[in-house]
Design a protein around this motif. Structure first.
Motif, mmCIF file in Angstrom:
data_model
loop_
_atom_site.group_PDB
_atom_site.id
_atom_site.type_symbol
_atom_site.label_atom_id
_atom_site.label_comp_id
_atom_site.label_asym_id
_atom_site.label_seq_id
_atom_site.Cartn_x
_atom_site.Cartn_y
_atom_site.Cartn_z
ATOM 1 N N ASP A 177 0.851 -1.172 -0.501
ATOM 2 C CA ASP A 177 -0.079 -0.060 -0.020
ATOM 3 C C ASP A 177 0.513 1.163 0.260
ATOM 4 O O ASP A 177 1.649 1.234 -0.001
ATOM 5 C CB ASP A 177 -0.967 0.101 1.335
ATOM 6 C CG ASP A 177 -0.087 0.024 2.643
ATOM 7 O OD1 ASP A 177 1.132 0.438 2.708
ATOM 8 O OD2 ASP A 177 -0.954 -0.814 3.230
ATOM 9 N N GLU A 178 0.402 2.487 0.154
ATOM 10 C CA GLU A 178 0.560 3.929 -0.385
ATOM 11 C C GLU A 178 2.379 3.931 1.104
ATOM 12 O O GLU A 178 2.960 4.182 0.915
ATOM 13 C CB GLU A 178 0.546 4.775 0.743
ATOM 14 C CG GLU A 178 -0.688 5.164 -0.720
ATOM 15 C CD GLU A 178 -1.616 4.197 -0.651
ATOM 16 O OE1 GLU A 178 -2.579 3.851 0.578
ATOM 17 O OE2 GLU A 178 -2.790 3.500 -1.854
ATOM 18 N N ASN B 161 -4.854 -7.311 0.730
ATOM 19 C CA ASN B 161 -4.544 -6.809 -0.290
ATOM 20 C C ASN B 161 -4.120 -8.279 -1.091
ATOM 21 O O ASN B 161 -3.418 -7.973 -2.095
ATOM 22 C CB ASN B 161 -3.249 -6.311 -0.670
ATOM 23 C CG ASN B 161 -4.207 -5.283 0.202
ATOM 24 O OD1 ASN B 161 -4.872 -4.288 0.400
ATOM 25 N ND2 ASN B 161 -2.991 -3.747 1.026
#
Length: 171
Positions: A64-65, A73
């Motif tokens: 993720d970021e 995920n």
């Protein structure tokens, strides 16, 4: 259970994987082991052939970021087929089966993917950016191909030279 990852130049990596037909507990345990193996190796993707199982299964877990990889995920992709690839993008790729080497590879920028999940249910996914690149990289494994095969002749020769040197240094 953490599985051993096959590394280049092992000939098993050249094997074309077969379709998955049994979506049973054995497959589910194997997918769970693949996830554990990938995470312990700091990978974002792993194809079944990389752990010596020539079936058309792969897993992806794009960070993720914040750079975190959570099981939420995780995408388990079985019997994948790419449709409608568009655009081109250059991305520096690495591979758990070719440790320590990174090279720019040209891939499609976006694609549609049809596949089955761990229960055999049909799924469709629209992918772009890193996810699209990772899908193409892992599907190449299912076809018996490595990212280094996409390099130009001169870059491939450079890779072979560096690889041999790295092997000598390990001994």
């Amino acid at each position: 259970m953490i599985l051993p990852i096959i590394t280049y130049p092992n000939k098993q990596l050249k094997v074309r994987s077969s379709a998955v037909v049994n979506f049973d507990d054995l497959l589910h345990r194997f997918l769970d082991d693949m996830f554990e193996t990938m995470m312990s190796s700091n990978g974002i993707g792993l194809a079944a052939i990389q752990v010596a199982n020539p079936i058309r299964a792969l897993i992806l877990c794009i960070p993720d970021e914040e750079g975190e990889q959570s099981k939420e995920n995780l995408i388990e992709i079985i019997n994948p087929v790419i449709h409608d690839p568009k655009g081109n993008v250059l991305y520096q790729e690495g591979c758990l089966s070719v440790p320590g080497f990174y090279e720019d590879v040209e891939r499609f920028e976006t694609l549609m993917l049809q596949y089955q999940n761990r229960h055999g249910e049909p799924c469709t996914l629209e992918a772009n950016e890193l996810l699209a690149i990772a899908i193409q990289h892992e599907i190449d494994h299912l076809e018996g191909k490595l990212f280094i095969e996409k390099l130009t002749y001169n870059r491939r020769k450079k890779f072979e030279k560096e690889y041999k040197k790295a092997l000598k240094e390990k001994k």
